[in-house]
Design a protein around this motif. Structure first.
Motif, PDB file in Angstrom:
ATOM      1  N   ASN A  57       0.836  -1.208   0.000  1.00  0.00           N
ATOM      2  CA  ASN A  57       0.000   0.000   0.000  1.00  0.00           C
ATOM      3  C   ASN A  57       0.871   1.259   0.000  1.00  0.00           C
ATOM      4  OD1 ASN A  57      -2.492  -1.522   0.147  1.00  0.00           O
ATOM      5  ND2 ASN A  57      -1.862  -1.984   2.253  1.00  0.00           N
ATOM      6  N   GLN A  58       1.978   1.175   0.755  1.00  0.00           N
ATOM      7  CA  GLN A  58       2.921   2.293   0.788  1.00  0.00           C
ATOM      8  C   GLN A  58       3.564   2.482  -0.589  1.00  0.00           C
ATOM      9  OE1 GLN A  58       3.334   3.955   3.783  1.00  0.00           O
ATOM     10  NE2 GLN A  58       4.520   5.517   2.706  1.00  0.00           N
TER      11      GLN A  58
ATOM     12  N   GLY B 106       6.914   1.307   5.161  1.00  0.00           N
ATOM     13  CA  GLY B 106       5.514   1.538   5.496  1.00  0.00           C
ATOM     14  C   GLY B 106       5.173   0.983   6.862  1.00  0.00           C
TER      15      GLY B 106
ATOM     16  N   ASN C 286      -1.014  -7.277   1.061  1.00  0.00           N
ATOM     17  CA  ASN C 286      -0.508  -6.099   1.761  1.00  0.00           C
ATOM     18  C   ASN C 286       1.006  -5.937   1.759  1.00  0.00           C
ATOM     19  OD1 ASN C 286      -3.096  -5.174   2.687  1.00  0.00           O
ATOM     20  ND2 ASN C 286      -3.085  -6.958   4.046  1.00  0.00           N
TER      21      ASN C 286
ATOM     22  N   HIS D 292       2.320   1.752  -3.392  1.00  0.00           N
ATOM     23  CA  HIS D 292       1.297   2.306  -4.276  1.00  0.00           C
ATOM     24  C   HIS D 292       1.223   3.828  -4.136  1.00  0.00           C
ATOM     25  CE1 HIS D 292      -2.079   1.749  -6.931  1.00  0.00           C
ATOM     26  NE2 HIS D 292      -2.775   2.587  -6.199  1.00  0.00           N
ATOM     27  N   LYS D 293       1.369   4.281  -2.875  1.00  0.00           N
ATOM     28  CA  LYS D 293       1.314   5.724  -2.597  1.00  0.00           C
ATOM     29  C   LYS D 293       2.585   6.442  -3.053  1.00  0.00           C
ATOM     30  CE  LYS D 293      -0.608   5.198   1.734  1.00  0.00           C
ATOM     31  NZ  LYS D 293      -0.405   5.370   3.153  1.00  0.00           N
ATOM     32  N   ASP D 294       3.738   5.814  -2.804  1.00  0.00           N
ATOM     33  CA  ASP D 294       5.027   6.504  -2.974  1.00  0.00           C
ATOM     34  C   ASP D 294       5.634   6.404  -4.364  1.00  0.00           C
ATOM     35  OD1 ASP D 294       4.846   7.102  -0.348  1.00  0.00           O
ATOM     36  OD2 ASP D 294       6.420   5.733   0.327  1.00  0.00           O
ATOM     37  N   SER D 295       5.304   5.330  -5.090  1.00  0.00           N
ATOM     38  CA  SER D 295       5.992   5.107  -6.363  1.00  0.00           C
ATOM     39  C   SER D 295       5.005   4.840  -7.470  1.00  0.00           C
ATOM     40  CB  SER D 295       6.900   3.876  -6.268  1.00  0.00           C
ATOM     41  OG  SER D 295       7.918   4.076  -5.348  1.00  0.00           O
ATOM     42  N   ASN D 296       5.272   5.427  -8.619  1.00  0.00           N
ATOM     43  CA  ASN D 296       4.459   5.149  -9.786  1.00  0.00           C
ATOM     44  C   ASN D 296       5.331   4.456 -10.821  1.00  0.00           C
ATOM     45  OD1 ASN D 296       2.807   5.121 -11.990  1.00  0.00           O
ATOM     46  ND2 ASN D 296       2.962   7.326 -12.390  1.00  0.00           N
TER      47      ASN D 296
ATOM     48  N   ASN E 170      12.409   5.187  -4.635  1.00  0.00           N
ATOM     49  CA  ASN E 170      12.290   6.610  -4.944  1.00  0.00           C
ATOM     50  C   ASN E 170      13.569   7.187  -5.541  1.00  0.00           C
ATOM     51  OD1 ASN E 170      10.037   7.123  -2.242  1.00  0.00           O
ATOM     52  ND2 ASN E 170       9.563   7.313  -4.406  1.00  0.00           N
TER      53      ASN E 170
ATOM     54  N   TYR F 151      11.247  13.265  -1.560  1.00  0.00           N
ATOM     55  CA  TYR F 151      11.547  11.864  -1.259  1.00  0.00           C
ATOM     56  C   TYR F 151      12.350  11.657   0.020  1.00  0.00           C
ATOM     57  CZ  TYR F 151      10.495  11.972  -6.254  1.00  0.00           C
ATOM     58  OH  TYR F 151       9.901  12.201  -7.463  1.00  0.00           O
TER      59      TYR F 151
ATOM     60  N   HIS G 289       1.169  -5.046 -10.247  1.00  0.00           N
ATOM     61  CA  HIS G 289       1.687  -4.287  -9.107  1.00  0.00           C
ATOM     62  C   HIS G 289       2.468  -5.204  -8.165  1.00  0.00           C
ATOM     63  CE1 HIS G 289       1.828  -1.098  -6.084  1.00  0.00           C
ATOM     64  NE2 HIS G 289       1.269  -1.886  -5.192  1.00  0.00           N
TER      65      HIS G 289
END
Lengths: 191, 84
Positions: free
Chosen positions: A10-11, A183, A102, A13-17, B43, B17, A43
């Motif tokens: 989940n982290q 996370g 998760n 998903h939030k932090d990296s694209n 990151n 970051y 993912h």
């Protein structure tokens, strides 16, 4: 020798694209990208491969004393849903991963050594300072219990490469230790 | 671009970051992205891509490999800008 890495999905998903242009090309080989795009859960596969690379990289740094940032130099292959191997030049590391929706926790070993002690815990607070404290406390307790010594006499210190080591009464211990947090998850592996 | 201008630009790039505010405040050439700024390694890929976008350059993996510190990043950026 061992290395471990945990990914909070989940982290991540939030932090990296990872769909960002050029991201995949920087990190994954053509074969790995094919594994990602042919998988049911892209993912999860992206971060499973990532954790395998990270866990193997930690052994490589320990073994050769050289840091670098080039995840593509380490190429992963799956042997089963949980087992894999990571190749860098002529060195091969074996990996075992545990995961659910998760998190992913991967432990890499150089020779597939047995007797690795590991743990992966979920924590409520995800601040990096607290994570670091909690994972150290957890790992110190496990180590001193196993060695049957008082946990006040054991400490963890990182060397100049960022590798953690156990010290008992200021003497470096032979066990190898790898700590990872991300996370809401804290993990370690000891051999 | 002066050394100070380049450091300032890199500082702006890494800001989203970083996970260690003190190390960020004291950022210098000698700052390590992972050990000091505690940037998550995933990151660090974003940092590299942001550097590429900001300076309109492309960083091959062989160069990226060295980019674990501010100094190394500065060297690569300068090299790429000079080759433009």
């Amino acid at each position: 020798m061992i290395g471990n890495d945990v990914v909070d999905l989940n982290q991540a998903h939030k932090d990296s694209n990872w769909m960002r242009p050029r991201f995949l090309e920087k990190v994954f080989t053509q074969n790995e990208q094919a594994l990602i795009f042919s998988s049911k859960n892209e993912h999860q596969t992206v971060w499973l491969l990532w954790s395998m690379k990270e866990a193997a990289y930690k052994i490589y740094v320990r073994q050769f004393g050289e840091r670098f940032f080039n995840p593509k130099r380490l190429e992963c292959a799956f042997e089963s849903k949980t087992k894999g191997r990571v190749v860098i030049e002529d060195v091969v590391y074996k990996t075992t991963s545990q995961y659910d929706k998760n998190y992913i926790h991967t432990i890499a070993s150089r020779l597939g050594e047995k007797g690795v002690k590991s743990s992966c815990l979920k924590i409520e607070n995800s601040s990096i300072k607290l994570q670091s404290q909690l994972s150290r406390k957890d790992v110190l307790e496990a180590y001193s219990k196993n060695q049957n010594v008082h946990n006040n006499s054991v400490t963890i210190k990182k060397d100049t490469l960022g590798i953690p080591h156990f010290f008992q009464n200021n003497k470096k211990q032979k066990e190898t230790l790898s700590i990872s947090h991300h996370g809401h998850y804290c993990a370690y592996a000891i051999l | 671009m002066t050394k100070e201008e380049l450091i300032a630009k890199l500082k702006t790039i890494v800001k989203p970051y970083i996970q260690d505010e003190d190390a960020f405040e004291n950022l210098s050439e000698h700052t390590d992205f992972i050990n000091d700024l505690k940037i998550n390694s995933a990151n660090l890929v974003d940092v590299i891509l942001d550097v590429e976008d900001e300076f309109d350059i492309r960083i091959e993996n062989d160069d990226m490999e060295k980019m674990i510190s501010v100094k190394a990043a500065m060297d690569i950026v300068n090299e790429k800008l000079a080759a433009k």
